[in-house]
Design an enzyme around this catalytic site. Structure first.
Site, PDB file in Angstrom:
ATOM      1  CB  CYS A 269       3.907  53.480  28.871  1.00  0.00           C
ATOM      2  SG  CYS A 269       3.026  55.030  29.323  1.00  0.00           S
TER       3      CYS A 269
ATOM      4  NE  ARG B  14       7.840  60.964  26.158  1.00  0.00           N
ATOM      5  CZ  ARG B  14       8.095  61.432  27.300  1.00  0.00           C
ATOM      6  NH1 ARG B  14       8.980  62.504  27.704  1.00  0.00           N
ATOM      7  NH2 ARG B  14       7.404  61.087  28.401  1.00  0.00           N
TER       8      ARG B  14
ATOM      9  CG  ASP C  17       5.178  58.697  27.023  1.00  0.00           C
ATOM     10  OD1 ASP C  17       5.802  59.113  25.695  1.00  0.00           O
ATOM     11  OD2 ASP C  17       5.253  59.258  27.712  1.00  0.00           O
TER      12      ASP C  17
ATOM     13  CB  CYS D  69       6.261  56.886  33.217  1.00  0.00           C
ATOM     14  SG  CYS D  69       4.567  56.187  32.799  1.00  0.00           S
TER      15      CYS D  69
ATOM     16  CG  HIS E 242       8.359  55.679  29.614  1.00  0.00           C
ATOM     17  ND1 HIS E 242       8.213  56.953  29.661  1.00  0.00           N
ATOM     18  CD2 HIS E 242       6.873  55.312  29.762  1.00  0.00           C
ATOM     19  CE1 HIS E 242       7.011  57.439  29.657  1.00  0.00           C
ATOM     20  NE2 HIS E 242       6.450  56.306  29.537  1.00  0.00           N
TER      21      HIS E 242
HETATM   22 ZN   LIG Z   1       4.298  56.447  30.605  1.00  0.00          ZN
END
Ligand SMILES: [Zn+2]
Length: 211
Positions: A43, A47, A45, A102, A99
């Protein structure tokens, strides 16, 4: 220059100094080329930084990231990355890493329009529809969300296996292992989801390509 921007440029200088101090040939070696054993599909993302969470050095992971770690079979970007990784770099493993928490998966559970991204989220909604009986039966919203994240990873691994690129590699007896994992942003832990595919016999018959 804004402070954050200046800071990251300075961080880079420090990183180069420290890395060279520990290993004077580090960058010279990397400049020769890459032979990563792993393609990571994760992803976007912030993090979930691929290299950092698996302790991989530069040169060890070929990385593709998008919203909700999707394998969309008409996505030229993903297909190009996959083709290069499998046919040129000859990676042995492909990991799809989802994750918990998400945002893309969460948006797919709801009905709110967010804009253009609705069309990307649509692909995740299709995963919900495929598993709606199981997901709708989970009363706790957080639990349903977590399960949806896991099922989405599972489907993306299956979608990888369905690509002509992966099936062609298997047809040539090229070792290629697909794995599905989920990362806990609140724990840092990666969990294997038990989705490990290394040939096309596990796919529904209609997806099995003959060459
Ligand atoms: Zn995500």
């Amino acid at each position: 220059m804004p402070d954050f921007y200046r800071k990251i440029i300075e961080n880079n200088k420090k990183w180069v100094e420290e890395t060279t101090l520990n290993d004077p040939q580090f960058f010279e070696r990397l400049a020769q080329g890459q032979q990563p054993p792993l393609l990571w599909i994760g992803c976007a993302d912030s993090r979930v930084p691929a290299n950092q969470i698996i302790g991989a050095q530069p040169g060890e992971v070929f990385v593709h990231r998008n919203i909700a770690n999707m394998v969309v079979h008409s996505d030229m970007n993903m297909l190009s990355v996959l083709d290069y990784a499998v046919n040129v770099l000859k990676v042995k493993h492909v990991i799809v890493c989802g994750h918990y928490g998400c945002g893309g998966v969460k948006a797919a559970m709801g009905n709110e329009s967010i804009g253009l991204i609705d069309n990307w989220i649509r692909h995740i909604k299709d995963v919900y529809r495929l598993h709606n009986r199981e997901l709708d039966a989970i009363e706790d919203k957080q639990e349903r969300f977590d399960r949806f994240v896991e099922l989405n990873v599972r489907e993306q691994v299956n979608d990888l296996a369905k690509t002509s690129i992966v099936q062609n590699a298997w047809n040539h007896d090229q070792p290629l292992f697909l794995h599905g994992v989920v990362y806990g942003v609140g724990s840092g832990i990666i969990q294997d989801l038990g989705v490990n595919i290394s040939n096309n016999s596990e796919l529904d018959e209609v997806y099995q390509l003959s060459f």
